[in-house]
Motif scaffolding. Structure first.
Motif, PDB file in Angstrom:
ATOM      1  N   ARG A  80      92.655  40.614 135.510  1.00 57.56           N
ATOM      2  CA  ARG A  80      92.097  39.983 134.302  1.00 57.56           C
ATOM      3  C   ARG A  80      93.077  40.062 133.139  1.00 57.56           C
ATOM      4  NH1 ARG A  80      89.612  42.258 130.192  1.00 57.56           N
ATOM      5  NH2 ARG A  80      89.037  44.120 131.359  1.00 57.56           N
ATOM      6  N   LEU A  81      93.701  41.222 132.941  1.00 55.79           N
ATOM      7  CA  LEU A  81      94.641  41.373 131.832  1.00 55.79           C
ATOM      8  C   LEU A  81      95.864  40.476 132.016  1.00 55.79           C
ATOM      9  CD1 LEU A  81      94.496  45.236 131.218  1.00 55.79           C
ATOM     10  CD2 LEU A  81      93.409  43.418 129.874  1.00 55.79           C
ATOM     11  N   LEU A  82      96.365  40.351 133.249  1.00 59.85           N
ATOM     12  CA  LEU A  82      97.483  39.427 133.488  1.00 59.85           C
ATOM     13  C   LEU A  82      97.083  37.996 133.141  1.00 59.85           C
ATOM     14  CD1 LEU A  82      99.219  40.390 136.856  1.00 59.85           C
ATOM     15  CD2 LEU A  82     100.216  40.386 134.575  1.00 59.85           C
ATOM     16  N   VAL A  86      99.760  41.745 127.916  1.00 56.40           N
ATOM     17  CA  VAL A  86     100.819  42.551 128.505  1.00 56.40           C
ATOM     18  C   VAL A  86     100.729  43.999 128.030  1.00 56.40           C
ATOM     19  CG1 VAL A  86     103.327  42.781 128.798  1.00 56.40           C
ATOM     20  CG2 VAL A  86     102.275  40.525 128.809  1.00 56.40           C
ATOM     21  N   ASP A  87     100.314  44.229 126.793  1.00 61.34           N
ATOM     22  CA  ASP A  87     100.139  45.609 126.329  1.00 61.34           C
ATOM     23  C   ASP A  87      99.031  46.302 127.112  1.00 61.34           C
ATOM     24  OD1 ASP A  87     102.157  45.323 124.443  1.00 61.34           O
ATOM     25  OD2 ASP A  87     100.761  44.788 122.831  1.00 61.34           O
ATOM     26  N   GLY A  88      97.978  45.573 127.417  1.00 58.68           N
ATOM     27  CA  GLY A  88      96.903  46.131 128.238  1.00 58.68           C
ATOM     28  C   GLY A  88      97.378  46.448 129.637  1.00 58.68           C
ATOM     29  N   VAL A  89      98.192  45.559 130.231  1.00 59.20           N
ATOM     30  CA  VAL A  89      98.764  45.811 131.557  1.00 59.20           C
ATOM     31  C   VAL A  89      99.661  47.041 131.495  1.00 59.20           C
ATOM     32  CG1 VAL A  89     100.261  44.913 133.392  1.00 59.20           C
ATOM     33  CG2 VAL A  89      98.610  43.395 132.278  1.00 59.20           C
ATOM     34  N   MET A 114     107.273  45.679 132.377  1.00 58.23           N
ATOM     35  CA  MET A 114     106.644  44.741 131.442  1.00 58.23           C
ATOM     36  C   MET A 114     107.588  43.587 131.105  1.00 58.23           C
ATOM     37  SD  MET A 114     103.642  45.783 131.309  1.00 58.23           S
ATOM     38  CE  MET A 114     103.805  46.647 132.866  1.00 58.23           C
ATOM     39  N   GLU A 115     108.881  43.849 131.045  1.00 54.31           N
ATOM     40  CA  GLU A 115     109.844  42.761 130.829  1.00 54.31           C
ATOM     41  C   GLU A 115     109.782  41.770 131.997  1.00 54.31           C
ATOM     42  OE1 GLU A 115     114.663  42.276 130.695  1.00 54.31           O
ATOM     43  OE2 GLU A 115     113.800  44.023 129.694  1.00 54.31           O
ATOM     44  N   TYR A 116     109.668  42.286 133.209  1.00 54.39           N
ATOM     45  CA  TYR A 116     109.522  41.420 134.382  1.00 54.39           C
ATOM     46  C   TYR A 116     108.258  40.569 134.263  1.00 54.39           C
ATOM     47  CZ  TYR A 116     108.307  39.987 139.103  1.00 54.39           C
ATOM     48  OH  TYR A 116     107.919  39.253 140.189  1.00 54.39           O
ATOM     49  N   TYR A 117     107.129  41.208 133.922  1.00 54.70           N
ATOM     50  CA  TYR A 117     105.878  40.458 133.782  1.00 54.70           C
ATOM     51  C   TYR A 117     106.006  39.363 132.729  1.00 54.70           C
ATOM     52  CZ  TYR A 117     102.976  43.528 136.674  1.00 54.70           C
ATOM     53  OH  TYR A 117     102.419  44.214 137.718  1.00 54.70           O
ATOM     54  N   TYR A 156      95.320  32.882 137.849  1.00 56.91           N
ATOM     55  CA  TYR A 156      94.049  33.511 138.229  1.00 56.91           C
ATOM     56  C   TYR A 156      94.319  34.453 139.390  1.00 56.91           C
ATOM     57  CZ  TYR A 156      89.109  33.965 139.428  1.00 56.91           C
ATOM     58  OH  TYR A 156      87.858  34.454 139.697  1.00 56.91           O
ATOM     59  N   HIS A 157      94.283  35.751 139.120  1.00 59.47           N
ATOM     60  CA  HIS A 157      94.507  36.786 140.128  1.00 59.47           C
ATOM     61  C   HIS A 157      93.156  37.335 140.562  1.00 59.47           C
ATOM     62  CE1 HIS A 157      98.431  36.630 138.161  1.00 59.47           C
ATOM     63  NE2 HIS A 157      98.932  37.228 139.225  1.00 59.47           N
ATOM     64  N   TYR A 158      92.941  37.398 141.859  1.00 62.28           N
ATOM     65  CA  TYR A 158      91.674  37.973 142.319  1.00 62.28           C
ATOM     66  C   TYR A 158      91.896  38.847 143.550  1.00 62.28           C
ATOM     67  CZ  TYR A 158      91.822  33.326 144.599  1.00 62.28           C
ATOM     68  OH  TYR A 158      92.203  32.180 145.257  1.00 62.28           O
TER      69      TYR A 158
END
Length: 179
Positions: free
Chosen positions: A28-30, A35-38, A62-65, A76-78
């Protein structure tokens, strides 16, 4: 002694629930581009290993993300299934089967993943120590029927089709294929 056993069993159930929530919140955060939440889901010494090789340290992960999310429109990640093995009171490993839908504009993509995770409880919260993302397939949605029938199941934009990470490389898959 019975009370101690019951407390330990309850604690393990609570740990399983929290780890399941960690997995759900991650996606959900992604998708929300938080990104701060991730970052808060990872330990400072975290490692993320995917198509571009391992990134070490929360900042590098986080830089990669950010770089990946900059390439995508909506995502949408599930997660599907999640198995957990506790290796200590504050340590565990897990395997997560998942899908992601990605808009690599203008093309919709679908990815089937298996995450190999290591978790550690820090400051009372479970976090990712490492995530390794293995791909079963990654392809434009329109190509999915052809992709599933072949071995070149990684079809990212700008690259030649390539073999997927799994299942063919798994020892169990290889042993079954030979029997």
């Amino acid at each position: 002694m019975v009370d101690d056993d019951l407390q330990a069993r309850i604690r393990r159930l609570e740990d399983r629930a929290e780890l399941g929530e960690l997995i759900a919140v991650y996606g959900r955060l992604l998708d929300d581009r938080d990104v701060d939440g991730v970052a808060a889901l990872y330990t400072e010494d975290a490692v993320f290993d995917s198509t571009e090789g391992p990134m070490t340290g929360r900042a590098a992960v986080m830089e990669y993300y950010r770089g990946q999310l900059d390439r995508y429109g909506m995502t949408y990640h599930y997660p599907h299934s999640h198995t957990i093995e506790f290796t200590g009171p504050d340590d565990a490993t897990g395997v997560v089967s998942a899908h992601a839908e990605l808009a690599i504009l203008p093309t919709p993509f679908v990815v089937a993943l298996r995450y190999l995770d290591v978790y550690r409880r820090e400051q009372g919260r479970w976090r990712f120590v490492s995530r390794r993302a293995l791909q079963l397939y990654a392809a434009p949605l329109a190509e999915l029927p052809d992709v599933l029938a072949g071995t070149l199941r990684r079809r990212w934009p700008g690259t030649e089709p390539a073999p997927a990470d799994i299942p063919e490389s798994l020892p169990t898959w290889q042993a079954y294929s030979r029997s």
